[in-house]
Design an enzyme around this catalytic site. Structure first.
Site, mmCIF file in Angstrom:
data_model
loop_
_atom_site.group_PDB
_atom_site.id
_atom_site.type_symbol
_atom_site.label_atom_id
_atom_site.label_comp_id
_atom_site.label_asym_id
_atom_site.label_seq_id
_atom_site.Cartn_x
_atom_site.Cartn_y
_atom_site.Cartn_z
ATOM 1 N N ALA A 458 0.823 -1.219 0.000
ATOM 2 C CA ALA A 458 0.000 0.000 0.000
ATOM 3 C C ALA A 458 0.851 1.260 0.000
ATOM 4 C CB ALA A 458 -0.989 -0.006 1.166
ATOM 5 N N HIS A 459 1.886 1.250 -0.840
ATOM 6 C CA HIS A 459 2.769 2.404 -1.001
ATOM 7 C C HIS A 459 2.871 2.808 -2.473
ATOM 8 C CE1 HIS A 459 4.954 0.776 2.820
ATOM 9 N NE2 HIS A 459 3.893 1.497 3.136
ATOM 10 N N PRO A 460 1.748 3.044 -3.165
ATOM 11 C CA PRO A 460 1.838 3.424 -4.575
ATOM 12 C C PRO A 460 2.467 4.808 -4.733
ATOM 13 C CG PRO A 460 -0.416 3.694 -3.793
ATOM 14 C CD PRO A 460 0.344 3.018 -2.691
#
Length: 523
Positions: A458-460
């Site tokens: 969840a680090h786009p």
């Protein structure tokens, strides 16, 4: 009314920018967010208040992402004022110095070098445990580390297994030379409380009384309004009604998924692709949405022995972090978390950090050892399904396409397996789920397992990267100004030119601090 600055997105960068730019009481600032606004700590709902676990069910965009061909799963992103900083795991660490030095090289701007960014990282923090040159006190975001005595038994087992495996012990992931196993640094208050200290609580709380700052939730941005090539406002759906709002400066801080989507709907992007959707081109920027990067993770799930997971007691999801250098990679290019408890449904899938719904009767409690690749070689994309702003964009991550990534993920899976079956950890589980020793030992079988399990941390990032040349994929310059248009900036994780070796929250806050200062100096 025309505002001096309109900021779209109140997350880790947007909340910081609104706070800093509104310090000049002569500058009117409008901050918009698509989700609700909980204006005080007392107003936080129970699923947002605690840092004990990520809260991505009620306050989530509901994005689906293709992680590998043929497999789409949730991509959690926070939809509320505070953005993902209000729902994440609360990990308060920075990238390695080399990450920011690479930014300086890629952008041609030495102000992005580590030595120039460090004072802003320090300014963010109110570090309760560490002092010295690399830490800050008195900043808006409290940072606390777990002590060894506070670790849950399974977390302590993981810590001890890492030590027995030969990894260094450290207490400070924010020392640039540190590596190995350590208790986590987290942005939480205390003592005695576990509130996740988001950008909203840390920054906006000090600015909400300013008459020149307006914060509005439930405002979904459709597109930027242009007159010629000059941005003059936004089209926004507010409580179900489309409206126009005008501003002298427009700043998109909507994150690595929605900022490129807004640009594309506004006619800023690859001209040919926009034409296929019937969107008139304002400026041809082929790099918009085309450089998506994220940290791929391969959680290895285990059935807990009785007593390892206590579903009736609040407890932290994460307390420890292992960082190490892979055999083929750069310094600290790998992270490994021990995820102490979550629920999986009948399909026994990890579910992209969200686990099973609490109401799902057949869900089971498990724990996981979750390696995450910090410097991947794969690039994905964010593209539009249509010009309709109510439709989510397509997110394609292409996680395991690069052989160099698969090599490191294989190594990490074997490490996770060995740690789980060590003397220090074997008593906490009754076996792994969907993986066995034969799979671990065989490259081809292990690649199949990675393909079936790889998920997002969840680090786009990197979908509107900084750079000097749009022909080489740059979307904004080194101060976030969109190439080819006037009065429009993007400031969030999307403008990172490449990914950092860390959770991205603190880096996004640092970027908000830096660009706000440059904007204020330029007025």
């Amino acid at each position: 009314m025309e505002y001096d600055v309109i900021i779209a997105g109140a997350g880790s960068s947007g909340a910081v920018m609104a706070t800093r730019l509104s310090e000049d009481r002569s500058r009117s600032v409008l901050l918009l967010d698509a989700g609700p606004d909980y204006a005080s700590i007392d107003a936080l709902p129970s699923d947002i208040d605690s840092v004990l676990e990520p809260s991505v069910k009620r306050h989530d965009w509901g994005f689906g992402a293709t992680f590998v061909p043929g497999r789409e799963e949730p991509m959690p992103r926070g939809k509320l004022v505070g953005g993902s900083s209000a729902v994440n795991g609360g990990v308060a660490i920075r990238g390695a110095p080399g990450d920011y030095d690479v930014w300086a090289e890629m952008t041609g701007d030495p102000r992005w070098a580590w030595s120039e960014c460090l004072p802003y990282f320090r300014g963010i923090e109110d570090d309760k445990d560490e002092g010295g040159d690399f830490h800050g006190q008195g900043g808006p975001i409290p940072v606390r580390r777990w002590t060894l005595d506070e670790l849950e038994p399974v977390q302590r087992g993981f810590y001890d297994a890492c030590v027995a495996h030969g990894f260094e012990q450290t207490n400070d992931q924010n020392d640039p030379e540190s590596t190995g196993i350590s208790p986590l640094a987290m942005n939480r208050d205390g003592p005695g409380r576990m509130t996740r200290w988001s950008a909203s609580l840390g920054y906006l709380s000090q600015a909400r009384n300013r008459l020149n700052l307006t914060v509005r939730g439930h405002c979904l941005v459709d597109r930027v309004i242009f007159e010629g090539n000059r941005a003059v406002g936004l089209v926004v759906e507010c409580d179900g009604e489309l409206q126009e709002v005008r501003g002298r400066q427009i700043v998109l801080c909507a994150g690595a998924i929605m900022s490129p989507a807004i640009l594309l709907r506004s006619g800023v992007g690859p001209t040919g692709e926009l034409a296929q959707l019937g969107i008139p081109s304002v400026v041809d920027l082929p790099g918009v949405g085309k450089h998506l990067m994220d940290h791929p993770a391969t959680p290895m799930l285990f059935w807990p022995t009785p007593g390892t997971v206590d579903p009736d007691r609040p407890r932290p999801l994460v307390q420890t972090l292992l960082r190490y250098t892979s055999e083929t990679g750069e310094f600290n290019d790998m992270q490994v978390y021990l995820l102490g408890h979550f629920r999986v449904g009948p399909q026994l899938r990890f579910g992209a950090w969200v686990g099973a719904d609490e109401q799902e009767e057949e869900a089971s409690w498990v724990f996981a050892i979750a390696p995450s690749l910090q410097l991947p070689n794969s690039y994905g994309s964010v593209t539009l399904q249509s010009a309709d702003y109510t439709q989510h964009p397509n997110i394609d991550l292409k996680f395991d396409e690069h052989e160099g990534d698969r090599v490191r993920l294989r190594e990490a899976a074997r490490l996770a397996w060995n740690l789980a079956h060590s003397d220090e950890m074997s008593s906490f589980h009754q076996g792994a789920i969907d993986i066995d020793q034969d799979t671990v030992d065989d490259d081809e079988q292990l690649d199949e397992w990675i393909h079936a399990t790889v998920t997002s941390t969840a680090h786009p990032t990197c979908t509107c990267p900084m750079g000097a040349d749009p022909a080489e994929g740059a979307v904004v310059d080194s101060e976030g100004r969109v190439h080819g248009v006037e009065n429009l900036r993007v400031v969030d994780g999307s403008i990172m030119p490449t990914l950092v070796r860390a959770n991205t929250n603190f880096t996004c806050m640092m970027m908000g601090e830096r660009v706000a200062e440059w904007m204020a100096a330029g007025d």
